[in-house]
Write a protein that holds these residues in place. Sequence first.
Motif, mmCIF file in Angstrom:
data_model
loop_
_atom_site.group_PDB
_atom_site.id
_atom_site.type_symbol
_atom_site.label_atom_id
_atom_site.label_comp_id
_atom_site.label_asym_id
_atom_site.label_seq_id
_atom_site.Cartn_x
_atom_site.Cartn_y
_atom_site.Cartn_z
ATOM 1 N N ARG A 1 -2.345 -1.139 -1.142
ATOM 2 C CA ARG A 1 -1.165 -0.361 -0.743
ATOM 3 C C ARG A 1 -0.421 -1.046 0.393
ATOM 4 N NH1 ARG A 1 -1.952 5.104 2.519
ATOM 5 N NH2 ARG A 1 0.159 5.266 3.267
ATOM 6 N N SER B 1 3.321 -2.854 0.138
ATOM 7 C CA SER B 1 4.352 -2.373 1.061
ATOM 8 C C SER B 1 4.913 -3.515 1.903
ATOM 9 C CB SER B 1 3.782 -1.286 1.978
ATOM 10 O OG SER B 1 3.329 -0.180 1.233
ATOM 11 N N VAL C 1 12.500 2.567 -3.275
ATOM 12 C CA VAL C 1 11.043 2.464 -3.131
ATOM 13 C C VAL C 1 10.565 3.404 -2.044
ATOM 14 C CG1 VAL C 1 9.185 0.926 -2.360
ATOM 15 C CG2 VAL C 1 10.827 0.128 -4.051
ATOM 16 N N ARG D 1 10.934 7.103 -3.376
ATOM 17 C CA ARG D 1 10.153 7.539 -4.524
ATOM 18 C C ARG D 1 8.654 7.260 -4.418
ATOM 19 N NH1 ARG D 1 11.577 11.116 -7.610
ATOM 20 N NH2 ARG D 1 10.643 10.151 -9.399
ATOM 21 N N TRP D 2 8.260 6.204 -3.717
ATOM 22 C CA TRP D 2 6.851 5.829 -3.691
ATOM 23 C C TRP D 2 6.174 6.501 -2.504
ATOM 24 C CZ3 TRP D 2 4.419 0.697 -1.838
ATOM 25 C CH2 TRP D 2 3.092 0.626 -2.267
ATOM 26 N N THR D 3 5.382 7.493 -2.788
ATOM 27 C CA THR D 3 4.754 8.276 -1.721
ATOM 28 C C THR D 3 3.627 7.523 -1.023
ATOM 29 O OG1 THR D 3 3.263 9.311 -3.318
ATOM 30 C CG2 THR D 3 5.323 10.466 -2.823
ATOM 31 N N ARG D 4 3.127 6.472 -1.621
ATOM 32 C CA ARG D 4 2.010 5.722 -1.028
ATOM 33 C C ARG D 4 2.482 4.529 -0.197
ATOM 34 N NH1 ARG D 4 -3.012 6.364 -2.218
ATOM 35 N NH2 ARG D 4 -3.448 4.148 -2.452
ATOM 36 N N PHE D 5 3.783 4.436 0.064
ATOM 37 C CA PHE D 5 4.305 3.343 0.889
ATOM 38 C C PHE D 5 3.667 3.398 2.267
ATOM 39 C CE2 PHE D 5 7.343 1.551 3.891
ATOM 40 C CZ PHE D 5 7.608 0.321 3.305
#
Length: 119
Positions: free
Chosen positions: A34, A38, A88, A91-95
Amino acid sequence: DAAGDTAAVVLRVKRRAFAVGAVAALAAFLLSPRAGVSLTICAAVVIFSFLVLEKTTNRIGSTSAPRWKTLVPLLLVTAGSFVLLGLVLWRWTRFDPIAGAVGLSVVVLAVIPELWRGR
């Protein structure tokens, strides 16, 4: 020659940015996938923007075409990369924001030795 000195500085910063980005991405991937993704996304955006800035300045100084024909395509590409980064982030919650901040600092870290060198 000032133009030669500037070109040499830009080349050193470019090489250093790629090296710093690669080392930082490798370290981030060792921490977690992750963090690695990122950091890589953010580093790619700022390195790409630095390369666009370099091309923009080269084109302005060397072309007889109207400036807007030179600048608009390059600025659109840069804006597009920042829009994609925004998507990104949205929308990407795991950033991973810390890894992203390090990625955004890659070019700054590549410029710092040039500041020391100039003193």
